[in-house]
Motif scaffolding. Structure first.
Motif, PDB file in Angstrom:
ATOM      1  N   HIS A 198       0.824  -0.930   0.217  1.00 55.09           N
ATOM      2  CA  HIS A 198       0.402   0.313  -0.145  1.00 55.09           C
ATOM      3  C   HIS A 198       1.180   0.899   0.116  1.00 55.09           C
ATOM      4  CE1 HIS A 198      -3.586   2.957   1.290  1.00 55.09           C
ATOM      5  NE2 HIS A 198      -4.127   1.991   1.197  1.00 55.09           N
ATOM      6  N   PRO A 199       0.894   2.359  -0.971  1.00 59.29           N
ATOM      7  CA  PRO A 199       1.684   3.352  -1.042  1.00 59.29           C
ATOM      8  C   PRO A 199       1.457   3.968   0.777  1.00 59.29           C
ATOM      9  CG  PRO A 199      -1.207   3.629  -2.287  1.00 59.29           C
ATOM     10  CD  PRO A 199      -0.926   2.929  -1.400  1.00 59.29           C
ATOM     11  N   GLU A 200       0.585   4.171   1.101  1.00 55.72           N
ATOM     12  CA  GLU A 200       0.731   4.596   2.567  1.00 55.72           C
ATOM     13  C   GLU A 200       0.958   3.707   3.808  1.00 55.72           C
ATOM     14  OE1 GLU A 200      -2.468   7.134   3.989  1.00 55.72           O
ATOM     15  OE2 GLU A 200      -3.572   6.605   2.076  1.00 55.72           O
ATOM     16  N   PRO A 201       2.203   4.322   4.007  1.00 58.35           N
ATOM     17  CA  PRO A 201       3.584   3.353   5.837  1.00 58.35           C
ATOM     18  C   PRO A 201       2.092   2.656   5.964  1.00 58.35           C
ATOM     19  CG  PRO A 201       4.620   4.858   4.416  1.00 58.35           C
ATOM     20  CD  PRO A 201       3.309   4.806   3.934  1.00 58.35           C
ATOM     21  N   ALA A 202       1.073   4.348   6.607  1.00 55.68           N
ATOM     22  CA  ALA A 202       0.295   3.889   8.036  1.00 55.68           C
ATOM     23  C   ALA A 202      -0.594   5.124   7.439  1.00 55.68           C
ATOM     24  CB  ALA A 202       0.445   3.869   9.628  1.00 55.68           C
ATOM     25  N   LEU A 203      -2.163   4.557   7.224  1.00 52.97           N
ATOM     26  CA  LEU A 203      -3.320   4.831   7.588  1.00 52.97           C
ATOM     27  C   LEU A 203      -3.693   6.343   8.664  1.00 52.97           C
ATOM     28  CD1 LEU A 203      -5.668   2.438   6.879  1.00 52.97           C
ATOM     29  CD2 LEU A 203      -4.393   3.786   4.553  1.00 52.97           C
ATOM     30  N   ASP A 204      -3.945   7.585   7.882  1.00 52.83           N
ATOM     31  CA  ASP A 204      -4.216   8.373   9.191  1.00 52.83           C
ATOM     32  C   ASP A 204      -5.668   8.684   9.413  1.00 52.83           C
ATOM     33  OD1 ASP A 204      -3.966  11.327  10.103  1.00 52.83           O
ATOM     34  OD2 ASP A 204      -4.009  11.870   7.715  1.00 52.83           O
ATOM     35  N   PHE A 205      -4.822   7.917  10.854  1.00 46.29           N
ATOM     36  CA  PHE A 205      -6.471   7.445  11.684  1.00 46.29           C
ATOM     37  C   PHE A 205      -6.324   8.275  12.652  1.00 46.29           C
ATOM     38  CE2 PHE A 205      -2.144   5.576  13.506  1.00 46.29           C
ATOM     39  CZ  PHE A 205      -1.938   5.324  14.578  1.00 46.29           C
ATOM     40  N   VAL A 234      -9.621   1.474  16.096  1.00 47.75           N
ATOM     41  CA  VAL A 234      -9.199   2.579  15.125  1.00 47.75           C
ATOM     42  C   VAL A 234      -9.937   2.198  13.515  1.00 47.75           C
ATOM     43  CG1 VAL A 234      -7.145   2.255  13.761  1.00 47.75           C
ATOM     44  CG2 VAL A 234      -6.905   1.889  16.129  1.00 47.75           C
ATOM     45  N   ASN A 235     -10.386   3.491  13.162  1.00 46.19           N
ATOM     46  CA  ASN A 235     -10.631   4.200  11.640  1.00 46.19           C
ATOM     47  C   ASN A 235      -9.611   4.824  11.219  1.00 46.19           C
ATOM     48  OD1 ASN A 235     -13.335   3.846  12.929  1.00 46.19           O
ATOM     49  ND2 ASN A 235     -13.635   5.063  14.155  1.00 46.19           N
ATOM     50  N   PRO A 236      -9.710   4.792   9.752  1.00 44.07           N
ATOM     51  CA  PRO A 236      -9.249   5.357   8.465  1.00 44.07           C
ATOM     52  C   PRO A 236      -9.931   6.750   8.791  1.00 44.07           C
ATOM     53  CG  PRO A 236     -10.653   4.176   7.546  1.00 44.07           C
ATOM     54  CD  PRO A 236     -10.699   4.144   8.853  1.00 44.07           C
ATOM     55  N   ARG A 237      -9.238   8.015   8.107  1.00 41.91           N
ATOM     56  CA  ARG A 237     -10.148   9.438   8.029  1.00 41.91           C
ATOM     57  C   ARG A 237     -11.683   8.999   7.422  1.00 41.91           C
ATOM     58  NH1 ARG A 237      -5.428  13.387   5.668  1.00 41.91           N
ATOM     59  NH2 ARG A 237      -7.221  14.813   5.727  1.00 41.91           N
ATOM     60  N   ARG A 254      -7.706   4.063  -0.074  1.00 40.26           N
ATOM     61  CA  ARG A 254      -7.598   3.221  -1.280  1.00 40.26           C
ATOM     62  C   ARG A 254      -7.767   1.870  -0.041  1.00 40.26           C
ATOM     63  NH1 ARG A 254      -2.457   2.546  -4.778  1.00 40.26           N
ATOM     64  NH2 ARG A 254      -2.966   0.654  -5.939  1.00 40.26           N
ATOM     65  N   PRO A 255      -8.557   1.120   0.091  1.00 42.65           N
ATOM     66  CA  PRO A 255      -7.907  -0.202  -0.223  1.00 42.65           C
ATOM     67  C   PRO A 255      -7.037  -0.950  -0.488  1.00 42.65           C
ATOM     68  CG  PRO A 255      -9.875   0.116  -0.679  1.00 42.65           C
ATOM     69  CD  PRO A 255      -9.162   0.829  -1.749  1.00 42.65           C
ATOM     70  N   TYR A 256      -6.675  -2.024   0.536  1.00 38.76           N
ATOM     71  CA  TYR A 256      -5.394  -2.936   0.624  1.00 38.76           C
ATOM     72  C   TYR A 256      -5.291  -3.586  -0.482  1.00 38.76           C
ATOM     73  CZ  TYR A 256      -3.645  -1.385   5.192  1.00 38.76           C
ATOM     74  OH  TYR A 256      -3.550  -1.258   6.836  1.00 38.76           O
ATOM     75  N   VAL A 257      -6.389  -4.017  -1.045  1.00 38.39           N
ATOM     76  CA  VAL A 257      -6.669  -5.169  -2.185  1.00 38.39           C
ATOM     77  C   VAL A 257      -8.488  -4.408  -2.981  1.00 38.39           C
ATOM     78  CG1 VAL A 257      -7.387  -7.601  -2.943  1.00 38.39           C
ATOM     79  CG2 VAL A 257      -6.448  -6.708  -0.707  1.00 38.39           C
ATOM     80  N   THR A 258      -8.060  -4.021  -3.664  1.00 41.44           N
ATOM     81  CA  THR A 258      -9.385  -3.598  -4.914  1.00 41.44           C
ATOM     82  C   THR A 258      -9.771  -4.687  -4.616  1.00 41.44           C
ATOM     83  OG1 THR A 258      -7.926  -1.382  -5.395  1.00 41.44           O
ATOM     84  CG2 THR A 258     -10.462  -2.641  -6.357  1.00 41.44           C
ATOM     85  N   GLY A 259     -11.148  -5.025  -5.251  1.00 41.33           N
ATOM     86  CA  GLY A 259     -11.727  -6.074  -5.174  1.00 41.33           C
ATOM     87  C   GLY A 259     -12.177  -5.920  -7.053  1.00 41.33           C
ATOM     88  N   ARG A 260     -13.093  -7.014  -6.671  1.00 39.40           N
ATOM     89  CA  ARG A 260     -13.775  -7.122  -8.255  1.00 39.40           C
ATOM     90  C   ARG A 260     -14.917  -6.740  -8.297  1.00 39.40           C
ATOM     91  NH1 ARG A 260     -14.941 -14.301  -8.458  1.00 39.40           N
ATOM     92  NH2 ARG A 260     -12.867 -14.530  -8.490  1.00 39.40           N
ATOM     93  N   VAL A 293     -14.650   0.688  -2.667  1.00 36.99           N
ATOM     94  CA  VAL A 293     -15.905   0.550  -2.616  1.00 36.99           C
ATOM     95  C   VAL A 293     -15.107   2.006  -1.670  1.00 36.99           C
ATOM     96  CG1 VAL A 293     -16.013  -1.812  -1.820  1.00 36.99           C
ATOM     97  CG2 VAL A 293     -14.633  -1.245  -0.827  1.00 36.99           C
ATOM     98  N   ASP A 294     -15.666   2.988  -0.885  1.00 37.02           N
ATOM     99  CA  ASP A 294     -15.872   3.818  -0.200  1.00 37.02           C
ATOM    100  C   ASP A 294     -15.825   3.320   1.709  1.00 37.02           C
ATOM    101  OD1 ASP A 294     -15.619   6.270   1.104  1.00 37.02           O
ATOM    102  OD2 ASP A 294     -18.000   6.940   0.016  1.00 37.02           O
ATOM    103  N   ILE A 295     -14.255   3.636   1.248  1.00 41.94           N
ATOM    104  CA  ILE A 295     -14.661   2.696   3.260  1.00 41.94           C
ATOM    105  C   ILE A 295     -14.491   3.707   3.997  1.00 41.94           C
ATOM    106  CG2 ILE A 295     -12.353   2.201   4.373  1.00 41.94           C
ATOM    107  CD1 ILE A 295     -12.773   0.186   2.963  1.00 41.94           C
ATOM    108  N   ALA A 296     -14.324   5.048   3.544  1.00 43.52           N
ATOM    109  CA  ALA A 296     -14.689   6.216   4.467  1.00 43.52           C
ATOM    110  C   ALA A 296     -15.672   6.799   5.295  1.00 43.52           C
ATOM    111  CB  ALA A 296     -13.769   7.591   3.821  1.00 43.52           C
ATOM    112  N   ALA A 297     -16.908   6.674   3.973  1.00 47.21           N
ATOM    113  CA  ALA A 297     -18.664   7.060   4.290  1.00 47.21           C
ATOM    114  C   ALA A 297     -18.801   5.644   5.440  1.00 47.21           C
ATOM    115  CB  ALA A 297     -18.820   6.757   2.886  1.00 47.21           C
ATOM    116  N   MET A 298     -17.946   4.175   5.183  1.00 45.41           N
ATOM    117  CA  MET A 298     -18.280   2.779   5.978  1.00 45.41           C
ATOM    118  C   MET A 298     -18.117   3.300   7.025  1.00 45.41           C
ATOM    119  SD  MET A 298     -17.234   0.189   3.779  1.00 45.41           S
ATOM    120  CE  MET A 298     -17.707  -1.369   4.679  1.00 45.41           C
ATOM    121  N   ALA A 299     -16.634   4.117   7.212  1.00 44.72           N
ATOM    122  CA  ALA A 299     -16.443   4.024   8.803  1.00 44.72           C
ATOM    123  C   ALA A 299     -17.018   5.335  10.114  1.00 44.72           C
ATOM    124  CB  ALA A 299     -14.607   4.654   8.513  1.00 44.72           C
TER     125      ALA A 299
END
Length: 274
Positions: free
Chosen positions: A125-132, A228-231, A237-243, A247-253
């Motif tokens: 992943h391009p971000e070493p640690a998510l901004d949480f 622990v939540n992402p911003r 950006r997810p670690y793995v992009t599915g089929r 997905v909107d990780i921020a909205a889910m959080a």
């Protein structure tokens, strides 16, 4: 990343146990003592330190549940967001408690950063640690004595990236091979439990750890959680992009707490403490 790193343990076993140093364990012990002083205050006094939407500070019994609102969790709570003591109403009156929360925040944030850095390395992943740090919070749960219910909290997963948990008494049970089993977290250790946000981040590779709290009818039980939540304020950006694509990780959080009767998570800027 070694197999014994917390991130490696999560990928291999679905959870991890994290040892604290003696100094870190002392910080946790201080927080427990200050929490006990707070939760034994009069109810009216405690309510002065909670927000109207129950996002910040004191959250009374009956406001949160694991499965159904007719079975509220058998505890009161106190939430401390983003290492920002100014979010707690009338916080100047409980300054030692907030100081203890801030000290432990630093301990838990270091552990979370270590796990997220390891996961980012594993997945490239391009971000070493998510901004949480501006979107995560401590929650201290003070369990109430109840002689009838078998479970103080029903089976659930927390809906975050990670929960770093520590309790001062037995009761925690986690799901393994379809069965709920007691889990003993050694004193001076944290249990890292993945939530469904991490499942979404990994396209299902890391499953949420379902858990519940058995009623041992203890005179006192305190749990300290770092959730622990992402911003929330920009795409994550997810670690793995599915089929199905991104997905909107921020909205889910932001909205995940609705399954427990909680309001949308707040969007906070840089904390006043930092």
């Amino acid at each position: 990343m070694t197999r014994t790193s917390p991130a490696g343990e999560i990928l291999r076993r679905g959870h991890a146990t994290i040892p604290l140093t003696a100094a870190e364990a002392g910080v946790l012990a201080t927080l427990r003592a200050e929490a006990a002083r707070f939760f034994t205050l009069d109810e009216a006094v405690k309510r002065r330190h909670g927000s109207d939407d129950f996002n910040f500070g004191f959250r009374p019994f009956g406001r949160q549940y694991s499965v159904s609102p007719d079975r509220p969790d058998m505890n009161e709570s106190f939430t401390y967001w983003a290492d920002a003591p100014g979010t707690v109403p009338n916080g100047e009156d409980i300054a030692p408690f907030l100081t203890a929360l801030g000290a432990y925040w630093a301990v838990a944030a270091r552990a979370a950063d270590d796990i997220l850095t390891g996961l980012a390395a594993h997945y490239g992943h391009p971000e070493p640690a998510l901004d949480f740090r501006d979107s995560s919070y401590l929650e201290v749960n003070w369990y109430l004595r109840d002689d009838e219910r078998d479970l103080l909290q029903d089976r659930h997963e927390d809906g975050h990236l990670l929960t770093l948990a520590n309790s001062d008494g037995p009761g925690l049970e986690t799901e393994s091979a379809g069965r709920m089993r007691p889990v003993a977290v050694p004193d001076g250790h944290l249990l890292a439990m993945p939530g469904s946000l991490l499942t979404s981040m990994t396209d299902g590779q890391v499953r949420p750890l379902y858990h519940q709290v058995r009623n041992h009818r203890l005179r006192r039980r305190v749990t300290v959680l770092f959730l622990v939540n992402p911003r929330f304020d920009r795409p994550v950006r997810p670690y793995v992009t599915g089929r199905s694509g991104e997905v909107d990780i921020a909205a889910m959080a932001r909205t995940g707490g609705s399954m427990f009767g909680l309001p949308p998570a707040p969007i906070l800027k840089a904390s006043p403490r930092r």
